[in-house]
Each structure stands twice: as C-alpha cells, then as structure tokens.
Scaffold this motif. Structure first.
Motif, PDB file in Angstrom:
ATOM      1  N   THR A  40      -9.351   0.333   1.763  1.00  0.00           N
ATOM      2  CA  THR A  40      -8.898   1.720   1.762  1.00  0.00           C
ATOM      3  C   THR A  40      -7.777   1.890   2.779  1.00  0.00           C
ATOM      4  N   VAL A  41      -6.692   2.511   2.350  1.00  0.00           N
ATOM      5  CA  VAL A  41      -5.532   2.718   3.217  1.00  0.00           C
ATOM      6  C   VAL A  41      -5.230   4.209   3.276  1.00  0.00           C
ATOM      7  N   THR A  42      -4.942   4.710   4.477  1.00  0.00           N
ATOM      8  CA  THR A  42      -4.592   6.118   4.628  1.00  0.00           C
ATOM      9  C   THR A  42      -3.209   6.243   5.241  1.00  0.00           C
ATOM     10  N   SER A  43      -2.548   7.338   4.927  1.00  0.00           N
ATOM     11  CA  SER A  43      -1.186   7.549   5.418  1.00  0.00           C
ATOM     12  C   SER A  43      -1.158   8.199   6.796  1.00  0.00           C
ATOM     13  N   GLY A  44      -2.270   8.753   7.222  1.00  0.00           N
ATOM     14  CA  GLY A  44      -2.307   9.423   8.511  1.00  0.00           C
ATOM     15  C   GLY A  44      -3.141   8.661   9.520  1.00  0.00           C
ATOM     16  N   PRO A  45      -3.242   9.165  10.737  1.00  0.00           N
ATOM     17  CA  PRO A  45      -4.111   8.546  11.734  1.00  0.00           C
ATOM     18  C   PRO A  45      -5.567   8.664  11.292  1.00  0.00           C
ATOM     19  N   PRO A  46      -6.467   7.883  11.922  1.00  0.00           N
ATOM     20  CA  PRO A  46      -7.868   7.901  11.492  1.00  0.00           C
ATOM     21  C   PRO A  46      -8.477   9.291  11.452  1.00  0.00           C
ATOM     22  N   GLU A  47      -8.051  10.165  12.380  1.00  0.00           N
ATOM     23  CA  GLU A  47      -8.616  11.506  12.415  1.00  0.00           C
ATOM     24  C   GLU A  47      -8.060  12.421  11.321  1.00  0.00           C
ATOM     25  N   LEU A  48      -6.946  12.010  10.718  1.00  0.00           N
ATOM     26  CA  LEU A  48      -6.292  12.839   9.700  1.00  0.00           C
ATOM     27  C   LEU A  48      -5.924  11.999   8.475  1.00  0.00           C
ATOM     28  N   PRO A  76       0.804  -1.228   0.000  1.00  0.00           N
ATOM     29  CA  PRO A  76       0.000   0.000   0.000  1.00  0.00           C
ATOM     30  C   PRO A  76       0.835   1.276   0.000  1.00  0.00           C
ATOM     31  N   ALA A  77       1.931   1.277   0.758  1.00  0.00           N
ATOM     32  CA  ALA A  77       2.788   2.468   0.770  1.00  0.00           C
ATOM     33  C   ALA A  77       3.423   2.681  -0.600  1.00  0.00           C
ATOM     34  N   PRO A 123      -7.532   1.524  -4.165  1.00  0.00           N
ATOM     35  CA  PRO A 123      -7.288   0.820  -5.427  1.00  0.00           C
ATOM     36  C   PRO A 123      -8.566   0.200  -5.984  1.00  0.00           C
ATOM     37  N   VAL A 124      -8.625   0.118  -7.275  1.00  0.00           N
ATOM     38  CA  VAL A 124      -9.665  -0.670  -7.935  1.00  0.00           C
ATOM     39  C   VAL A 124      -9.086  -2.060  -8.145  1.00  0.00           C
ATOM     40  N   VAL A 125      -9.818  -3.080  -7.752  1.00  0.00           N
ATOM     41  CA  VAL A 125      -9.283  -4.437  -7.775  1.00  0.00           C
ATOM     42  C   VAL A 125     -10.087  -5.310  -8.734  1.00  0.00           C
ATOM     43  N   ALA A 126      -9.375  -6.022  -9.585  1.00  0.00           N
ATOM     44  CA  ALA A 126      -9.986  -7.019 -10.474  1.00  0.00           C
ATOM     45  C   ALA A 126      -9.533  -8.390 -10.008  1.00  0.00           C
ATOM     46  N   GLY A 127     -10.487  -9.288  -9.847  1.00  0.00           N
ATOM     47  CA  GLY A 127     -10.135 -10.626  -9.366  1.00  0.00           C
ATOM     48  C   GLY A 127     -11.277 -11.593  -9.565  1.00  0.00           C
TER      49      GLY A 127
END
Length: 302
Positions: free
Chosen positions: A119-127, A83-84, A134-138
């Motif tokens: 969904t992945v975020t780079s900050g804490p949940p509040e920020l 993800p990073a 990503p859109v995933v095909a599988g």
C-alpha cells in the motif's frame, strides 16, 4: 464564479502556511510541527503534454454495482517511480470517466510481486490522502496447472499460469500440460495461446521447452506463429548439434594426440574427455596434450 467564502477558506492558508499545523489538533491529525512552509503554484496543468499510457484498460459492466474500470500493468522489476504513475492513472481515470477504477499489476517473480502489492500513500503517515492498493497477480497466487484436463478447461488461464510461473521450476510441468491440452483445440483458438505463452516466457530457459513442445506436440498447426516458433526451435537444435559436433571432434583430437605420443590413457581420463561438451575446454586440453608428460597432466590446475 468563485464565491468570496470559497476564496477565503483556502487563501488564508496561503497567507499563513503555518496555520495548518496550529489547527491540525482540532482535526484529530497528529503531525510533526513544520519547520518551513512554501506556497506552490496551484495550476496543475502540464505546460507540455506528457504521454502516459497504461498497459491495458478494460471497462466491465456488472448487474449489481454497474460499470467499473480496470487498468492492467505488467511489471518486471521494482521501480520506485511506478507507484506515483499508477496513482496518476487511477485518479485520472476516475476523473475522466467518473467510474470506479482499479489497478491490477501482473508480475513474474515473488520479489516484484511483494513490492508491487504494498500500500502506497501520497501523504505523510498521518494524512494518507490518496492511497494506492494495487491487486497483484504473480507466482505467489496464480494457479499451478499441471493437469491437461484442467488446462483444457481454461487455456488462457493455463497460459497465464505459465507466464507468471516462467521463472519457477514448475513451469515445465505447466507447459507440458498446456501443449497436451492444445492438441484438441482449433487452430484459431490455439494460435494466440501459443503466441502469448512464447512471448510471456521471454528469454527464460523454459522458452526452449515450449518451442520443442510446439514443434512436436503441435506440429500439425500451420499458422505463422507456430511455424516461426518451430523455425526458432529448429535453428536452436541445429546450433546445439553443431556445438555437439565440435565437442566430439575436439575430444577425438585430444585422445589422438595422447595416443600418438604413447601416453597411457585410463578409462577415467577417456571418459572425462569424451563427456566434455565445451569445445573451448577441449582446445585447452589439446594444447596441453602436445607437451604433457602424462595424460592426466592436461587437467592440471582444474
């Protein structure tokens, strides 16, 4: 030249890193009070170049919204570091090309697909400063194409369907439909489809069916990849034939020893011996047949 207001607006937080937690409530951000803070170097330039490559990158033009970029990644298993990296790819592309950038991740199993689409975020949940979706095909959303006519209408999609369902039982029906559809396709169109499908199946059991289908249904194709796949199929068939021959000879040896020793061999015992396809098991039975007091004793403990 950087203005003094610009410098002051950010350097004050360097001076007192704890300041942010005190003004956060004015910003409508509810974050835990920090128990420590450290100012880090602001230079994000990498001291030594690090090679980063996206699997495939495409630029699309649209009449309604202009161009956009699509980065495509193939993911075979969960990888907590991905993800990073994906976030880096998207932000880098956005910075370099100044175009909207999207990410497509292609998976071959439900577990990886479910993980990749989180969904992945780079900050804490509040920020959630930088959010990656990503859109995933599988196998959970790619079509199951088992009708040759449907496969013929879109050979590439049918190949992708086979690849994304490579670990699913339904892949056999997809491959049969695809091989049937390819019979009518010109060789220059069929060749890459044959290759993509063969490579996409990897070492999964379905690869054996695909090689057999190429050898039989597409035997009129003479391209390099078709011949290579057929050669692999023939070699696999020869090996299977040799294995079967060794098993048949092993079964005959076991029966011969039992009969020469005058032991009664029932129909059930004879069937079990002749239907065994494992030469090693038959060798084990043969060793026992030399001293077993009765024919059924060769199976003792099994």
């Amino acid at each position: 030249m950087v203005s003094q207001p610009h410098e002051a607006m950010h350097r004050i937080f360097q001076h007192d890193p704890g300041l942010f937690s005190r003004v956060a409530h004015f910003l409508g951000v509810d974050i835990p009070r920090p128990i420590g803070a450290t100012a880090l170097p602001t230079d994000l330039t990498e001291a030594s170049p690090v090679e980063r490559r996206v699997d495939t990158l495409l630029r699309f033009e649209t009449a309604e919204r202009g161009p956009f970029l699509l980065a495509i990644e193939a993911q075979g298993k969960k990888d907590p570091n991905k993800p990073a990296s994906w976030a880096y790819y998207v932000s880098y592309l956005w910075t370099k090309y100044r175009l909207p950038a999207a990410l497509l991740v292609v998976c071959q199993d439900h577990t990886t697909a479910k993980w990749a689409q989180q969904t992945v975020t780079s900050g804490p949940p509040e920020l959630p400063t930088l959010t990656l979706r990503p859109v995933v095909a599988g196998p959970h959303n790619m079509p199951v194409i088992t009708d040759p006519e449907e496969a013929r209408a879109d050979l590439v999609l049918a190949s992708l369907a086979a690849i994304t369902h490579a670990a699913e039982p339904v892949v056999n029906a997809i491959l049969k439909a695809l091989s049937t559809a390819l019979r009518d396709a010109p060789e220059d169109i069929a060749d890459p489809i044959v290759e993509f499908t063969a490579h996409g199946l990897g070492n999964r059991p379905a690869k054996h069916l695909w090689r057999n289908l190429v050898a039989v249904d597409l035997s009129f194709y003479k391209s390099y990849i078709s011949e290579e796949i057929r050669d692999e199929g023939r070699e696999q068939g020869r090996e299977q034939g040799r294995e079967q021959g060794r098993a048949q000879q092993g079964a005959q040896d076991v029966l011969l020893v039992l009969e020469q020793r005058g032991l009664d061999v029932s129909d059930d015992i004879r069937t079990r011996i002749t239907e065994c396809g494992d030469p090693e098991v038959l060798r084990h039975w043969l060793a026992r047949a030399v001293t077993a007091p009765a024919a059924e004793d060769i199976f003792e403990g099994e």
